[in-house]
Design a protein around this motif. Structure first.
Motif, mmCIF file in Angstrom:
data_model
loop_
_atom_site.group_PDB
_atom_site.id
_atom_site.type_symbol
_atom_site.label_atom_id
_atom_site.label_comp_id
_atom_site.label_asym_id
_atom_site.label_seq_id
_atom_site.Cartn_x
_atom_site.Cartn_y
_atom_site.Cartn_z
ATOM 1 N N ASN A 1 7.394 -3.764 -5.432
ATOM 2 C CA ASN A 1 6.820 -2.965 -6.452
ATOM 3 C C ASN A 1 5.927 -1.858 -6.005
ATOM 4 O O ASN A 1 4.683 -1.989 -5.930
ATOM 5 C CB ASN A 1 6.050 -3.905 -7.603
ATOM 6 N N LEU A 2 6.765 -0.790 -5.424
ATOM 7 C CA LEU A 2 6.132 -0.012 -4.550
ATOM 8 C C LEU A 2 5.645 1.349 -5.633
ATOM 9 O O LEU A 2 6.194 1.872 -6.325
ATOM 10 C CB LEU A 2 6.869 0.624 -3.486
ATOM 11 N N GLY A 3 4.265 1.765 -5.270
ATOM 12 C CA GLY A 3 3.991 3.005 -5.688
ATOM 13 C C GLY A 3 4.414 4.172 -5.336
ATOM 14 O O GLY A 3 5.190 4.103 -4.186
ATOM 15 N N THR A 4 3.887 5.361 -5.830
ATOM 16 C CA THR A 4 4.512 6.581 -5.231
ATOM 17 C C THR A 4 3.148 7.680 -4.794
ATOM 18 O O THR A 4 2.320 7.663 -5.697
ATOM 19 C CB THR A 4 5.273 7.312 -6.506
ATOM 20 N N LEU A 5 3.273 8.149 -3.908
ATOM 21 C CA LEU A 5 2.223 9.108 -3.336
ATOM 22 C C LEU A 5 2.934 10.475 -3.569
ATOM 23 O O LEU A 5 4.062 10.876 -3.258
ATOM 24 C CB LEU A 5 2.204 9.217 -1.942
ATOM 25 N N THR A 6 1.985 11.284 -4.526
ATOM 26 C CA THR A 6 2.493 12.840 -4.842
ATOM 27 C C THR A 6 1.554 13.809 -4.407
ATOM 28 O O THR A 6 0.306 13.642 -4.794
ATOM 29 C CB THR A 6 2.821 12.595 -6.169
ATOM 30 N N ILE A 7 2.128 14.808 -3.731
ATOM 31 C CA ILE A 7 1.119 16.049 -3.547
ATOM 32 C C ILE A 7 1.701 17.354 -4.449
ATOM 33 O O ILE A 7 2.952 17.653 -4.189
ATOM 34 C CB ILE A 7 1.207 16.402 -2.359
ATOM 35 N N THR A 8 1.141 17.837 -5.149
ATOM 36 C CA THR A 8 1.659 18.875 -5.973
ATOM 37 C C THR A 8 1.281 20.395 -5.328
ATOM 38 O O THR A 8 0.198 20.315 -4.787
ATOM 39 C CB THR A 8 1.018 19.059 -7.453
ATOM 40 N N PRO A 9 1.936 21.290 -5.459
ATOM 41 C CA PRO A 9 1.722 22.691 -4.735
ATOM 42 C C PRO A 9 0.648 23.210 -5.398
ATOM 43 O O PRO A 9 0.568 23.125 -6.607
ATOM 44 C CB PRO A 9 3.225 23.046 -4.886
ATOM 45 N N LEU B 1 -2.171 12.166 2.354
ATOM 46 C CA LEU B 1 -2.591 11.270 0.992
ATOM 47 C C LEU B 1 -2.274 9.858 1.517
ATOM 48 O O LEU B 1 -1.135 9.815 1.614
ATOM 49 C CB LEU B 1 -1.840 11.786 -0.095
ATOM 50 N N TYR B 2 -3.304 9.086 1.123
ATOM 51 C CA TYR B 2 -3.119 7.398 1.619
ATOM 52 C C TYR B 2 -3.204 6.837 0.367
ATOM 53 O O TYR B 2 -4.164 7.402 -0.601
ATOM 54 C CB TYR B 2 -3.780 7.072 2.667
ATOM 55 N N LYS B 3 -2.779 5.686 -0.029
ATOM 56 C CA LYS B 3 -3.208 4.680 -0.980
ATOM 57 C C LYS B 3 -3.259 3.428 -0.168
ATOM 58 O O LYS B 3 -2.183 2.839 0.015
ATOM 59 C CB LYS B 3 -2.281 4.965 -2.349
ATOM 60 N N GLU B 4 -4.393 2.854 -0.094
ATOM 61 C CA GLU B 4 -4.518 1.651 0.902
ATOM 62 C C GLU B 4 -4.127 0.211 -0.200
ATOM 63 O O GLU B 4 -3.884 -0.785 0.433
ATOM 64 C CB GLU B 4 -5.900 1.479 1.360
ATOM 65 N N SER B 5 -4.248 0.565 -1.590
ATOM 66 C CA SER B 5 -4.168 -0.610 -2.324
ATOM 67 C C SER B 5 -2.630 -1.361 -2.059
ATOM 68 O O SER B 5 -1.619 -0.727 -2.214
ATOM 69 C CB SER B 5 -4.076 -0.176 -3.740
ATOM 70 N N ALA B 6 -2.786 -2.721 -1.692
ATOM 71 C CA ALA B 6 -1.465 -3.380 -1.731
ATOM 72 C C ALA B 6 -1.875 -4.828 -1.822
ATOM 73 O O ALA B 6 -2.958 -5.133 -1.449
ATOM 74 C CB ALA B 6 -0.996 -3.139 -0.270
ATOM 75 N N SER B 7 -0.790 -5.622 -2.261
ATOM 76 C CA SER B 7 -1.072 -7.074 -2.608
ATOM 77 C C SER B 7 0.094 -7.968 -2.209
ATOM 78 O O SER B 7 1.297 -7.184 -2.376
ATOM 79 C CB SER B 7 -1.660 -7.274 -4.023
ATOM 80 N N LEU C 1 8.662 -13.605 -2.594
ATOM 81 C CA LEU C 1 7.655 -12.828 -2.688
ATOM 82 C C LEU C 1 7.629 -11.572 -3.549
ATOM 83 O O LEU C 1 8.390 -10.978 -3.214
ATOM 84 C CB LEU C 1 7.088 -12.727 -1.135
ATOM 85 N N GLU C 2 6.389 -11.234 -3.820
ATOM 86 C CA GLU C 2 6.371 -9.784 -4.647
ATOM 87 C C GLU C 2 5.255 -9.037 -3.911
ATOM 88 O O GLU C 2 4.040 -9.688 -3.633
ATOM 89 C CB GLU C 2 6.074 -9.667 -6.150
ATOM 90 N N VAL C 3 5.598 -7.714 -3.443
ATOM 91 C CA VAL C 3 4.795 -6.851 -2.730
ATOM 92 C C VAL C 3 4.546 -5.669 -3.652
ATOM 93 O O VAL C 3 5.396 -5.156 -4.004
ATOM 94 C CB VAL C 3 5.230 -6.576 -1.270
ATOM 95 N N THR C 4 3.216 -5.474 -3.862
ATOM 96 C CA THR C 4 3.026 -4.170 -4.806
ATOM 97 C C THR C 4 1.945 -3.340 -3.836
ATOM 98 O O THR C 4 0.995 -3.792 -3.176
ATOM 99 C CB THR C 4 1.988 -4.790 -5.956
ATOM 100 N N THR C 5 2.380 -1.942 -4.116
ATOM 101 C CA THR C 5 1.635 -0.790 -3.394
ATOM 102 C C THR C 5 0.990 0.113 -4.447
ATOM 103 O O THR C 5 1.773 0.220 -5.443
ATOM 104 C CB THR C 5 2.160 -0.246 -2.381
ATOM 105 N N GLY C 6 -0.023 0.727 -3.973
ATOM 106 C CA GLY C 6 -0.779 1.579 -5.340
ATOM 107 C C GLY C 6 0.022 2.991 -5.111
ATOM 108 O O GLY C 6 0.774 3.318 -4.213
ATOM 109 N N SER C 7 -0.254 3.786 -6.224
ATOM 110 C CA SER C 7 -0.020 5.095 -6.288
ATOM 111 C C SER C 7 -1.170 5.951 -6.575
ATOM 112 O O SER C 7 -2.200 5.701 -6.629
ATOM 113 C CB SER C 7 0.808 5.179 -7.613
ATOM 114 N N ASP C 8 -0.988 7.360 -5.924
ATOM 115 C CA ASP C 8 -1.996 8.376 -5.920
ATOM 116 C C ASP C 8 -1.264 9.658 -6.004
ATOM 117 O O ASP C 8 -0.100 9.878 -5.530
ATOM 118 C CB ASP C 8 -2.820 8.242 -4.833
ATOM 119 N N GLU C 9 -2.105 10.720 -6.383
ATOM 120 C CA GLU C 9 -1.560 12.128 -6.406
ATOM 121 C C GLU C 9 -2.713 12.998 -6.326
ATOM 122 O O GLU C 9 -3.945 12.710 -6.552
ATOM 123 C CB GLU C 9 -0.865 12.279 -7.922
#
Length: 414
Positions: free
Chosen positions: A154-162, A103-109, A87-95
């Motif tokens: 295949n996981l995304g990254t959540l990033t918060i910049t200062p 910060l969330y990113k609900e995109s997932a498949s 199985l391949e699991v993919t999640t989204g990224s956001d910044e």
């Protein structure tokens, strides 16, 4: 019958597809001529795993079952293996820039499920403070079994910049002359990238045990209510300093602010000292010529307390040299001063000589000796004087006097 008969079932393997895995293959060896063997396998495997491929058998003589007549039957069971499907699991990224909210990113498949099976994936990653994190997930397997699948992520990254904030320390644009006093910054101005100002709180000196100021402390309230304290020390000695305050967040996380410090270069220039020493001259006399005269001046307001100067120049032989000096700095730091020298000279001249000549050799008189007068010369040469042993005008028969080392002075008659 003691004849060894070997019955072997087949082995099989496949990737999980939701259907049973079987292998009906059976091999028989060692069966005597005239006998037959009816065999079948009963192994079956659907889910991922491993299982023996079981065997049932019957030995016949024609149509008669004679299985119990054979006592040496060996069963070799094969293996059925089902490997997990992928199985391949993919999640989204956001910044985003820090705003004190998660910060969330609900995109997932999810992909690769066997036909007819259901599973749902949900992104669970979250981050609030500045930084980065993986956008994790969870799976609701519904009709699918996690044992039947291996997962490729295949996981995304959540990033918060200062938040970028600039603090200006307002150091003097021109060099600050060393004056023996501490320079302590007394103002810091903060601004965000949108040019809005950081809320200023209080300013206080940092005091030592004797309540003397040794630094300064500035309090700020940041964009989302965090309490920030910036502290700087005192600067006294000459040099170039890039002042970077110590930042302490009494509340909140320092990672949420990217702080830059500007107008923070302090130059303390050396105080200028002018050193002057005296000059002297004399004729060579075999003793050292010195001159203790000296003077030291400072162009800035700093006093010269504790600083003394002593001349060290000395000249004995004919020639000239500088009237050098030494400085006793006391408790002062010599690195805080730039010295301009005006050094006197010490000059020893040669002894002056006068040369007199007689008939036989030169006579060298020291310049302090008086020259003979004309009367003295005449009296020495006048015939009949008390020192003259010859009578009247007679010319002595004696030969010319011997050389006495230049003490004789010729008369006018000679």
């Amino acid at each position: 019958y003691k004849t060894e008969i070997t019955i072997t079932s087949g082995s099989a393997e496949k990737v999980y597809d939701g259907t049973p895995l079987t292998d009906p293959t059976v091999e028989v060896s060692g069966l005597p001529e005239g006998f037959s063997c009816e065999c079948r396998t009963f192994g079956s495997l659907t889910d991922a795993g491993t299982e023996e491929n079981g065997i049932t058998y019957q030995i016949l003589n024609g149509s008669i079952d004679v299985t119990d007549k054979f006592t040496n039957i060996k069963l070799v069971k094969g293996t059925l293996t089902v490997t997990p499907a992928q199985l391949e699991v993919t999640t989204g990224s956001d910044e985003k820039e820090y705003d004190n909210t998660p910060l969330y990113k609900e995109s997932a498949s999810i992909s690769g499920l066997v036909s007819g099976e259901n599973a749902e994936v949900t992104a669970t990653g979250t981050i609030t403070d500045a930084g980065s994190t993986v956008n994790t997930y969870k799976i609701d397997w519904d009709t699918a079994s996690p044992n039947n699948y291996t997962i490729v992520e295949n996981l995304g990254t959540l990033t918060i910049t200062p938040i970028k904030v600039t603090f200006a320390l307002c150091c003097p644009e021109e060099p600050w002359d060393y004056c023996g006093e501490d320079f302590i910054p007394e103002w810091i101005d903060g601004k965000y990238s949108d040019d809005s100002e950081v809320e200023y709180g209080e300013f206080n000196y940092i005091l030592d045990a004797n309540e003397n100021p040794i630094g300064s402390r500035f309090e700020f309230t940041m964009q989302y209510g965090e309490k920030l304290v910036l502290s700087v020390g005192a600067y006294k000695n000459a040099g170039t300093y890039t002042i970077t305050p110590t930042a302490n967040f009494e509340t909140g996380n320092s990672a949420n602010y990217d702080m830059e410090f500007v107008d923070n270069v302090l130059v303390i220039r050396q105080a200028k000292l002018t050193v002057t020493t005296g000059s002297s001259e004399k004729e060579y006399d075999g003793t050292a010529l010195t001159n203790p005269e000296s003077d030291i001046q400072c162009e800035t307001e700093i006093g010269l307390e504790g600083i003394t100067i002593t001349t060290t120049g000395s000249q004995t032989e004919v020639g000239t040299s500088s009237n050098t000096y030494e400085i006793d700095w006391g408790s002062n730091n010599s690195q805080n001063y730039d010295i301009e020298e005006h050094l006197g000279t010490l000059t020893v001249t040669p002894v002056e000589t006068v040369v007199w000549e007689n008939y036989n050799s030169p006579c060298i008189l020291e310049p302090d000796n008086e020259d003979p007068t004309e009367d003295e010369q005449d009296s020495e040469d006048e015939p009949g004087s008390e020192d003259d042993d010859s009578p009247g005008d007679e010319v002595p028969d004696d030969p010319a006097p011997e050389d006495t080392g230049g003490d004789n002075i010729p008369s006018e008659s000679e």
